[in-house]
Design a protein around this motif. Structure first.
Motif, short mmCIF file in Angstrom:
data_model
loop_
_atom_site.label_atom_id
_atom_site.label_comp_id
_atom_site.label_asym_id
_atom_site.label_seq_id
_atom_site.Cartn_x
_atom_site.Cartn_y
_atom_site.Cartn_z
N ASP A 85 0.86 -1.18 0.00
CA ASP A 85 0.00 0.00 0.00
C ASP A 85 0.90 1.23 0.00
O ASP A 85 1.62 1.49 0.96
CB ASP A 85 -0.89 -0.01 1.25
N GLY A 86 0.84 1.97 -1.09
CA GLY A 86 1.74 3.12 -1.23
C GLY A 86 2.89 2.79 -2.15
O GLY A 86 4.06 3.03 -1.81
N THR A 87 2.56 2.25 -3.33
CA THR A 87 3.59 1.85 -4.29
C THR A 87 4.48 3.02 -4.68
O THR A 87 5.70 2.87 -4.82
CB THR A 87 2.94 1.24 -5.55
N ARG A 88 3.87 4.18 -4.85
CA ARG A 88 4.66 5.37 -5.23
C ARG A 88 5.67 5.72 -4.16
O ARG A 88 6.85 5.96 -4.45
CB ARG A 88 3.73 6.56 -5.48
N GLU A 89 5.23 5.74 -2.91
CA GLU A 89 6.13 6.09 -1.82
C GLU A 89 7.26 5.07 -1.68
O GLU A 89 8.41 5.42 -1.43
CB GLU A 89 5.34 6.21 -0.51
N TYR A 90 6.91 3.80 -1.82
CA TYR A 90 7.92 2.74 -1.77
C TYR A 90 8.96 2.94 -2.87
O TYR A 90 10.17 2.88 -2.62
CB TYR A 90 7.23 1.39 -1.92
N GLY A 91 8.49 3.20 -4.08
CA GLY A 91 9.41 3.39 -5.21
C GLY A 91 10.26 4.63 -5.09
O GLY A 91 11.35 4.69 -5.67
N GLU A 92 9.78 5.61 -4.34
CA GLU A 92 10.53 6.86 -4.15
C GLU A 92 11.49 6.80 -2.97
O GLU A 92 12.17 7.78 -2.67
CB GLU A 92 9.55 8.03 -3.94
N GLY A 93 11.52 5.67 -2.28
CA GLY A 93 12.43 5.53 -1.15
C GLY A 93 11.92 6.15 0.13
O GLY A 93 12.69 6.33 1.08
N SER A 95 9.20 6.40 3.58
CA SER A 95 8.83 5.44 4.63
C SER A 95 7.32 5.32 4.80
O SER A 95 6.86 4.42 5.53
CB SER A 95 9.45 5.85 5.97
N ASP A 96 6.52 6.19 4.15
CA ASP A 96 5.07 6.17 4.38
C ASP A 96 4.35 5.24 3.42
O ASP A 96 3.53 5.66 2.59
CB ASP A 96 4.48 7.58 4.35
N TRP A 97 4.67 3.95 3.54
CA TRP A 97 4.00 2.88 2.81
C TRP A 97 3.79 1.72 3.77
O TRP A 97 4.32 1.74 4.88
CB TRP A 97 4.81 2.45 1.58
N ALA A 98 2.98 0.76 3.37
CA ALA A 98 2.57 -0.26 4.34
C ALA A 98 2.26 -1.59 3.66
O ALA A 98 2.14 -1.67 2.45
CB ALA A 98 1.33 0.23 5.11
N VAL A 99 2.12 -2.61 4.49
CA VAL A 99 1.62 -3.92 4.08
C VAL A 99 0.40 -4.21 4.94
O VAL A 99 0.44 -4.06 6.16
CB VAL A 99 2.67 -5.03 4.29
N HIS A 100 -0.70 -4.62 4.30
CA HIS A 100 -1.95 -4.90 5.01
C HIS A 100 -2.30 -6.38 4.94
O HIS A 100 -2.37 -6.94 3.85
CB HIS A 100 -3.11 -4.13 4.38
N VAL A 101 -2.56 -6.97 6.07
CA VAL A 101 -3.07 -8.35 6.14
C VAL A 101 -4.25 -8.33 7.10
O VAL A 101 -4.08 -8.01 8.29
CB VAL A 101 -2.00 -9.35 6.61
N ALA A 102 -5.43 -8.67 6.60
CA ALA A 102 -6.63 -8.63 7.44
C ALA A 102 -7.47 -9.87 7.23
O ALA A 102 -7.39 -10.54 6.20
CB ALA A 102 -7.46 -7.39 7.09
N ALA A 168 -2.68 4.84 2.49
CA ALA A 168 -3.81 4.79 3.42
C ALA A 168 -3.41 4.14 4.74
O ALA A 168 -3.79 4.61 5.82
CB ALA A 168 -4.97 4.02 2.79
N GLY A 169 -2.64 3.06 4.66
CA GLY A 169 -2.21 2.39 5.88
C GLY A 169 -1.33 3.27 6.74
O GLY A 169 -1.46 3.29 7.96
N ALA A 170 -0.42 4.00 6.10
CA ALA A 170 0.45 4.90 6.85
C ALA A 170 -0.36 5.99 7.53
O ALA A 170 -0.11 6.34 8.70
CB ALA A 170 1.50 5.50 5.93
N LYS A 171 -1.36 6.54 6.82
CA LYS A 171 -2.18 7.59 7.41
C LYS A 171 -3.01 7.06 8.58
O LYS A 171 -3.09 7.68 9.64
CB LYS A 171 -3.07 8.22 6.33
N ALA A 172 -3.65 5.91 8.37
CA ALA A 172 -4.46 5.34 9.45
C ALA A 172 -3.61 5.04 10.68
O ALA A 172 -4.02 5.31 11.82
CB ALA A 172 -5.15 4.08 8.96
N MET A 173 -2.43 4.49 10.47
CA MET A 173 -1.57 4.16 11.60
C MET A 173 -0.97 5.40 12.25
O MET A 173 -0.62 5.37 13.44
CB MET A 173 -0.46 3.20 11.17
N ALA A 174 -0.88 6.50 11.53
CA ALA A 174 -0.45 7.75 12.16
C ALA A 174 -1.47 8.20 13.20
O ALA A 174 -1.09 8.77 14.24
CB ALA A 174 -0.25 8.83 11.10
N VAL A 175 -2.76 7.93 12.97
CA VAL A 175 -3.77 8.24 13.98
C VAL A 175 -3.64 7.27 15.15
O VAL A 175 -3.68 7.67 16.31
CB VAL A 175 -5.19 8.18 13.37
N VAL A 176 -3.45 6.00 14.86
CA VAL A 176 -3.27 5.00 15.92
C VAL A 176 -2.05 5.35 16.78
O VAL A 176 -2.10 5.22 18.01
CB VAL A 176 -3.10 3.59 15.31
#
Length: 248
Positions: A85-93, A95-102, A168-176
């Motif tokens: 989640d956050g392919t662009r951020e991952y490719g740009e190096g 840290s605001d990307w994530a892996v989701h398993v639910a 989205a995962g990075a943003k949600a976890m920033a609230v957490v």
């Protein structure tokens, strides 16, 4: 794999393992940008799908990177994953990307793990961190590239400070994690974008709903979810009211 592994343990282990794969791939340095993002998606997805099918052969699976089979809608239990989640951020190096398993059970986000590999943490619904004190003024997360007009409207009415962030995962976890107080998204997502974050956020004691206050439901034939609100419970009523005022 031990049959004693719980759903929570499985989600946490696989999210962290996918994050490690993605970090290793990026560290090799032979790919960048979109090519790196595509390779990362494929590698993480292959591992996640293989392991989930081996560990939970009776469950259904929905992944952003797999062809969907709506026969899953007849199952009570469906694993919903976003390998990157956050392919662009991952490719740009960044840290605001994530892996989701639910794991959704009867349409509810019951189990979730969100790995933030760039930060070296994995947050889970089984052991969410305690809520930090609120920020004053409240901090509201918006997209780095396309902040939604509704979110900007609500932020202005609340006097909230805008914080731009990637996935989205990075943003949600920033609230957490207490780095922000509100994540209102009205630009459209899919079930894999927020199922794991919703499970973790709800377990942490946050308000989680659609932008109109209705509950999020998963394992639908149409996987599109138009909107999402994750915020501190004491702000939920005000945010929802302001969101309803948009466009009047």
């Amino acid at each position: 794999m031990s049959t004693a592994e719980t759903d929570d343990q499985l989600a946490q282990r696989l999210a962290a393992a996918a994050g490690a794969i993605l970090l290793d791939l990026r560290a090799r340095g032979d790919l960048e940008g979109k090519a790196l993002g595509q390779a990362g998606d494929e590698a993480a997805n292959a591992m996640l799908c293989r392991e989930i099918r081996a560990a939970r052969p009776g469950d259904a699976l929905l992944s952003e990177e797999e062809k969907d089979n709506v026969a899953r809608c007849a199952r009570s239990r469906v694993w919903i994953v976003d390998p990157l989640d956050g392919t662009r951020e991952y490719g740009e190096g960044r840290s605001d990307w994530a892996v989701h398993v639910a794991l959704a059970i009867d349409g509810v986000a019951a189990v979730g793990a969100v790995a933030l590999p760039g930060l070296g943490v994995t947050l889970t619904s089984a052991s969410p961190p305690p809520l930090a004190p609120p920020n004053h003024p409240p901090k509201m997360l918006v997209s780095r590239t396309r902040p939604a007009a509704e979110a900007l409207f609500v932020a202005e009415r609340l006097g909230a400070e805008l914080v731009a962030m990637g996935s989205a995962g990075a943003k949600a976890m920033a609230v957490v994690r207490g780095e922000a107080d509100i994540y209102l998204h009205t630009g459209g997502q899919y079930e894999w974008d927020n199922c794991a974050p919703a499970a973790v956020a709800a377990a942490a004691g946050l308000h989680v709903s659609r932008a109109d206050g209705s509950p999020l439901r998963y394992n639908n034939a149409d996987t599109y979810l138009p909107d999402l609100l994750i915020c501190r419970k004491e702000l939920a009523e005000t945010v929802l009211r302001r969101a309803r005022e948009f466009g009047r």
